[in-house]
Design an enzyme around this catalytic site. Structure first.
Site, short mmCIF file in Angstrom:
data_model
loop_
_atom_site.label_atom_id
_atom_site.label_comp_id
_atom_site.label_asym_id
_atom_site.label_seq_id
_atom_site.Cartn_x
_atom_site.Cartn_y
_atom_site.Cartn_z
N ASP A 171 0.71 -1.30 0.35
CA ASP A 171 -0.08 -0.06 0.21
C ASP A 171 0.67 1.21 0.00
O ASP A 171 1.64 1.95 1.31
CB ASP A 171 -0.98 -0.17 1.57
CG ASP A 171 -1.90 -1.20 1.12
OD1 ASP A 171 -2.33 -2.04 0.32
OD2 ASP A 171 -2.75 -1.17 2.25
N LYS A 198 -10.31 0.37 -2.45
CA LYS A 198 -9.48 -0.48 -0.86
C LYS A 198 -10.28 0.62 -0.01
O LYS A 198 -9.47 1.62 0.40
CB LYS A 198 -8.34 -0.89 -0.62
CG LYS A 198 -7.68 -1.05 0.53
CD LYS A 198 -6.76 -1.86 1.16
CE LYS A 198 -6.00 -1.62 2.33
NZ LYS A 198 -4.89 -2.20 3.18
N LYS A 212 -6.10 2.46 -2.82
CA LYS A 212 -6.98 2.86 -1.46
C LYS A 212 -7.07 4.21 -1.46
O LYS A 212 -6.65 5.72 -1.64
CB LYS A 212 -6.00 2.79 -0.60
CG LYS A 212 -6.12 2.04 0.76
CD LYS A 212 -4.76 1.94 1.25
CE LYS A 212 -4.92 1.47 3.11
NZ LYS A 212 -3.90 0.77 3.59
#
EC number: 4.1.2.4
Length: 223
Positions: A93, A186, A157
């Protein structure tokens, strides 16, 4: 309504506090194995410990890159990603360079995503790019989503959990409106309850990042 086992497969159980102890990391991994969460997400310095804890489990190992500000030089982010994957991470991430994005230097933002995606995909991993929606207006969220997609990432994300706010339902709506079908979402940042997680999934989130995974699952009775 999702069952406990169905909700578990959406969850990246996260512990990114700087003061998290080794015992807390072990407990995070034990809970993830018990509830069959999709992944655990820990800081890079805890990857080797988490990898040992999850060695015989199906839970994926995730870490962060350029976290939480996204302001590192690209070469540093790429090296950080390489080191993380060597330590056992299969999902990364990475925080978008928000300053470059605000400058309007979209080519540099996209090229950074491309460099990370190339490295991660060559090693069989998954790349998620955190755009930190709390700093962006709706049109910027849509544009950032398009840049992430063009750069070849697997997920966009929403938040680091260290920014000005957590995820909002509108963030998912804006992202989904601009994301190609291949780009997953996400949702993360301040997700503390089952109903909140479910609402984000219903809006289009494919994964939930949360430091409250056990309490979310505990709200559910297995069906």
């Amino acid at each position: 309504m999702l069952t406990r086992s169905e909700m578990s497969r959406y969850i990246d159980s996260t512990l990114l506090r700087p003061d998290a102890t080794a015992e807390e990391i072990r407990r995070l991994c034990e809970e993830a194995a018990r509830y069959r969460f999709f992944a655990v997400c820990v800081n890079p310095g805890r990857l080797e410990l988490a990898a040992r804890c999850l060695e015989a489990e199906e839970v994926k190992l995730c870490t962060v890159v350029g976290f939480p500000l996204g302001a590192n030089a690209t070469v540093i982010k790429v090296k950080e990603a390489e080191t993380a994957m060597e330590a056992g991470a299969t999902e990364l991430d990475a925080v978008m360079n928000i300053g470059l994005f605000k400058d309007g230097n979209y080519r540099a933002v996209e090229e950074e995503v491309q460099g990370l995606a190339r490295l991660v995909h060559d090693r069989g991993g998954i790349l998620k790019i955190i755009i930190e929606t709390g700093y962006l207006n709706p049109e910027e969220i849509r544009l950032a989503t398009r840049l992430v997609a063009a750069g070849g990432a697997d997920f966009v994300k929403t938040c680091t959990g260290f920014g000005p706010r957590g995820v909002a339902g509108d963030d998912i709506i804006y992202i989904r409106s601009s994301a190609p079908p291949s780009l997953k979402i996400k949702a993360s940042g301040g997700i503390e309850s089952y109903q909140q997680a479910l609402g984000l999934i219903e809006l289009g989130a494919d994964r939930i990042g949360t430091s409250h995974a056990r309490s979310i699952i505990s709200e559910l009775m297995e069906i």
